[in-house]
Write a protein that holds these residues in place. Structure first.
Motif, PDB file in Angstrom:
ATOM      1  N   GLY A   1       0.805  -1.205   0.000  1.00 63.33           N
ATOM      2  CA  GLY A   1       0.000   0.000   0.000  1.00 63.33           C
ATOM      3  C   GLY A   1       0.843   1.261   0.000  1.00 63.33           C
ATOM      4  N   PRO A   2       0.218   2.417  -0.252  1.00 60.86           N
ATOM      5  CA  PRO A   2       0.972   3.688  -0.285  1.00 60.86           C
ATOM      6  C   PRO A   2       1.642   4.012   1.043  1.00 60.86           C
ATOM      7  N   ASP A   3       0.964   3.723   2.151  1.00 57.27           N
ATOM      8  CA  ASP A   3       1.563   4.028   3.450  1.00 57.27           C
ATOM      9  C   ASP A   3       2.806   3.177   3.705  1.00 57.27           C
ATOM     10  N   VAL A   4       2.695   1.909   3.369  1.00 53.50           N
ATOM     11  CA  VAL A   4       3.850   1.014   3.563  1.00 53.50           C
ATOM     12  C   VAL A   4       4.984   1.409   2.631  1.00 53.50           C
TER      13      VAL A   4
ATOM     14  N   ALA B   1      10.884  15.775  13.198  1.00 54.16           N
ATOM     15  CA  ALA B   1       9.883  15.408  12.203  1.00 54.16           C
ATOM     16  C   ALA B   1      10.134  14.011  11.651  1.00 54.16           C
ATOM     17  N   ALA B   2      11.410  13.656  11.450  1.00 53.17           N
ATOM     18  CA  ALA B   2      11.722  12.321  10.947  1.00 53.17           C
ATOM     19  C   ALA B   2      11.310  11.248  11.945  1.00 53.17           C
ATOM     20  N   VAL B   3      11.506  11.499  13.236  1.00 57.12           N
ATOM     21  CA  VAL B   3      11.079  10.539  14.261  1.00 57.12           C
ATOM     22  C   VAL B   3       9.565  10.459  14.320  1.00 57.12           C
ATOM     23  N   ASP B   4       8.913  11.607  14.163  1.00 59.53           N
ATOM     24  CA  ASP B   4       7.449  11.632  14.199  1.00 59.53           C
ATOM     25  C   ASP B   4       6.863  10.831  13.031  1.00 59.53           C
ATOM     26  N   ARG B   5       7.494  10.927  11.863  1.00 57.16           N
ATOM     27  CA  ARG B   5       6.996  10.174  10.704  1.00 57.16           C
ATOM     28  C   ARG B   5       7.142   8.669  10.887  1.00 57.16           C
ATOM     29  N   SER B   6       8.045   8.259  11.785  1.00 55.51           N
ATOM     30  CA  SER B   6       8.222   6.825  12.013  1.00 55.51           C
ATOM     31  C   SER B   6       7.113   6.230  12.870  1.00 55.51           C
ATOM     32  N   GLY B   7       6.191   7.075  13.367  1.00 59.77           N
ATOM     33  CA  GLY B   7       5.082   6.590  14.175  1.00 59.77           C
ATOM     34  C   GLY B   7       5.267   6.787  15.660  1.00 59.77           C
ATOM     35  N   THR B   8       6.345   7.411  16.062  1.00 61.51           N
ATOM     36  CA  THR B   8       6.600   7.669  17.480  1.00 61.51           C
ATOM     37  C   THR B   8       5.964   8.995  17.881  1.00 61.51           C
TER      38      THR B   8
END
Length: 325
Positions: free
Chosen positions: A141-144, A192-199
């Motif tokens: 999927g696009p998210d993955v 922001a990079a950490v936030d995009r990882s789902g944390t």
């Protein structure tokens, strides 16, 4: 009747002076001085009237010459011995410095080799797997797909930093060709990079933003401290909430990184030697700042640092009274 044409004490004094001169000056100058002294003394002995026979005067001249020559030779030998000792000490010091430089170079080469073998290879594998995953796996999927792209980008950045580090470790004589080092302005991008990882991570910035008026070494130290503290939270407290608070004051920069207890089970992390925490403290103290870290009663961890913007600024401990919770 007194000896020719000087007294015994005068002869002894002259001989001692000759020995001292031979020890203090170059041997050529000392020999010239002794020869000149003998010529002057002989001339005076011949010109001055004396009741002593020429044979007696000659014996005194031989005695003075022998005494002065012995002390002259002794002074020259001692002087050469001193010069040899100084030269040996200098050569020993140079040898020790060369040995120390060689050991440092060997150690840096060993570290570079181990970094390459242990980390660079693994990061390359991660990069290849993340880059090729959308094409190898069906129905992505696009998210993955975006997650894999972010993983690949992060691994490429890590590899770039690793290559820069290896170039510094392996090539001392080559001019530095490093990319611009991150500073205060790069901290939001890191968050922001950490936030995009789902944390779940939050950044609070108080005061003036940006690198203007901040020494590069201070900005780099602040970025690395935040980076290491957040990385520790991700490794040791997976799923925890992370709060990052940066306060810029006229005297210095205050950093407060807090994470709560783990909220999910993560991959077991091998027990480390605490080098990351030691490195953060060394960065802070080398700039005249402070760093402390400790666990929280309810679980989690806190890292607090203060970095002076002015090298002569007094250390500010006001943040130490801030409630870390």
């Amino acid at each position: 009747m007194s000896p020719w044409p000087w007294s015994v004490t005068t002869l002894i004094t002259q001989a001692l002076i000759v020995g001292t001169i031979a020890y203090r000056v170059r041997w050529v100058e000392a020999v010239i001085g002794v020869v000149a002294n003998l010529l002057v003394s002989g001339t005076i002995a011949m010109l001055l009237p004396t009741a002593r026979s020429a044979e007696s005067v000659g014996v005194d001249l031989v005695v003075f010459t022998s005494t002065a020559g012995t002390l002259l030779a002794t002074g020259i030998v001692l002087q050469q011995r001193r010069a040899i000792r100084v030269q040996l000490a200098r050569e020993r010091r140079v040898s020790e410095e060369e040995r120390a430089r060689r050991l440092v170079a060997e150690e840096k080469t060993r570290i570079a080799r181990e970094l390459h073998d242990v980390i660079a290879h693994s990061m390359s594998v991660i990069n290849v797997q993340a880059s090729s995953a959308p094409y190898r796996l069906a129905d992505v999927g696009p998210d993955v797909r975006q997650e894999f792209e972010q993983m690949a980008a992060s691994s490429r950045r890590a590899l770039a930093e690793m290559r820069s580090l290896l170039s510094v470790l392996r090539e001392d004589d080559r001019p530095n060709e490093l990319a611009p080092q991150p500073g205060l302005a790069a901290i939001p991008g890191l968050i922001a990079a950490v936030d995009r990882s789902g944390t779940w991570i939050n950044l609070e910035w108080v005061g003036e933003f940006g690198d203007e008026g901040v020494r590069q070494i201070v900005g780099l130290a602040a970025y690395r401290i935040v980076q290491e503290a957040v990385s520790n939270a991700l490794r040791h407290s997976p799923g925890s909430h992370i709060d990052v608070r940066c306060t810029r004051e006229p005297q210095g920069l205050s950093l407060l990184i807090t994470n709560g207890p783990a909220r999910r089970r993560g991959v077991p992390v091998p027990g480390g030697a605490g080098n990351g925490l030691v490195g953060m403290r060394e960065r802070a103290t080398s700039l005249g700042g402070t760093l402390e870290h400790h666990g929280l009663p309810a679980g989690g961890y806190v890292v607090r640092a203060w970095l002076p913007l002015d090298p002569k600024a007094p250390v500010d401990h006001s943040d130490e009274r801030t409630d870390a919770a």
